[in-house]
Design an enzyme around this catalytic site. Structure first.
Site, PDB file in Angstrom:
ATOM      1  CE  LYS A  24      -3.491  -0.641  -0.556  1.00 45.42           C
ATOM      2  NZ  LYS A  24      -4.293  -0.983  -1.545  1.00 45.42           N
ATOM      3  N   GLY A  26       2.359   2.536  -3.009  1.00 47.02           N
ATOM      4  CA  GLY A  26       2.163   2.776  -4.398  1.00 47.02           C
ATOM      5  C   GLY A  26       2.808   1.895  -5.080  1.00 47.02           C
ATOM      6  CG  HIS A  81       5.299  -6.344  -1.302  1.00 50.44           C
ATOM      7  ND1 HIS A  81       4.995  -4.934  -1.607  1.00 50.44           N
ATOM      8  CD2 HIS A  81       4.163  -6.968  -1.759  1.00 50.44           C
ATOM      9  CE1 HIS A  81       4.089  -4.876  -2.222  1.00 50.44           C
ATOM     10  NE2 HIS A  81       3.276  -5.986  -2.084  1.00 50.44           N
ATOM     11  CB  ALA A 105       1.362   3.062   3.952  1.00 53.78           C
ATOM     12  CB  ALA A 106      -1.371   2.092   8.762  1.00 49.12           C
TER      13      ALA A 106
END
Length: 285
Positions: A24, A26, A81, A105-106
């Site tokens: 999350k 981008g 990731h 992002a969280a």
């Protein structure tokens, strides 16, 4: 669902583009930008997850992923990731690390949890379906505050705060490397055209000026959401809704959710995890 050991057996090719992000931050956005630059058309020839596969994803057999990448004749774009300290670094490969305000992002991670079909994950991985929590899921504000206080091992829970900061701090320490580019989610949101041109120049990709408007439009949040069937990273049908993967693409919601005390505690916590220069860059509007 991830195994970074795959990188040890992966036959790299000069010019490969590796996008290394936390969830999350981008990832899909940057993959789309690189694919648009590589093909120089808004009509990509295949779904984004096929053009730019996630190499570490254990649901797709390694030999199939390797074969797909070997067959590609275009500039290869590979998703991971895994932080840079967990993959081989080659001078001939270009690495892009994308950062986002950790609280934003969280928030996106929390909402993505509602969109994942746990039974489908269990079916594909052979792991049992996680037992239901006792009681309802915490409200977003409470969950986010708990996320900021987490002490998980980054290797075991890389999307919790320690893992996010370890990923970004490692990339920041390498920022002067000629084959590494740091990209900020906020910059993509504020000046997509300028950031796409910056990425293209760094990748040594020339784009005819007449093509820029259509390429930039294709990389906007609205266009990617409208084509979610081809842009969402869901080749195995793990999402309840591919449209929901593209929730709203905004920034600032995370800090706004925390009260002054919780936000101050978060600020003090990350100050122990990363240098001030990185935090100033990471948290700027």
């Amino acid at each position: 669902m991830e195994d970074s050991h795959r990188w040890l057996g992966f036959p790299a090719r000069d010019g490969d583009i590796v996008i290394s992000t936390r969830s999350k931050h981008g990832t899909t956005w940057t993959q789309m930008i690189c694919a648009l630059l590589a093909f120089q058309t808004p009509e990509l020839p295949a779904p984004l997850s096929e053009l730019s596969p996630w190499l570490d994803w254990t649901i797709a057999p390694a030999d199939e992923v390797f074969a797909r990448l070997e067959a590609q004749r275009h500039r290869r774009i590979i998703k991971t990731h895994t932080p840079l300290d967990g993959i081989p670094i080659r001078p001939e490969t270009r690495y892009i690390v994308v950062a986002r305000h950790p609280l934003d992002a969280a928030v996106s991670l929390y909402h993505q949890g509602d969109n994942i079909i746990r039974e489908r994950v269990a079916e594909l991985t052979g792991e049992p379906v996680p037992e239901a929590r006792s009681g309802p899921r915490p409200e977003l504000r409470d969950w986010l505050a708990g996320w900021t206080r987490s002490h998980h091992d980054p290797r075991e829970a890389p999307d919790m705060l320690p893992g996010v900061m370890a990923h970004l701090a490692d990339a920041w320490a390498r920022r002067d490397a000629p084959n590494l580019l740091l990209v900020h989610y906020a910059d993509l949101a504020a000046d997509l055209d300028g950031e796409m041109r910056r990425i293209a120049a760094w990748l040594d990709i020339e784009v005819d000026e007449s093509r820029w408007p259509e390429l930039v439009k294709a990389a906007t949040f609205g266009e990617m959401k409208a084509k979610a069937a081809h842009t969402a990273p869901d080749p195995a049908g793990l999402f309840r809704s591919r449209d929901a993967f593209f929730r709203n693409g905004t920034s600032g919601s995370g800090a706004a959710l925390l009260g002054d005390e919780a936000l101050a505690a978060y600020t003090a916590r990350v100050a122990q995890m990363a240098p001030k220069e990185l935090l100033d860059w990471l948290h700027r509007p």
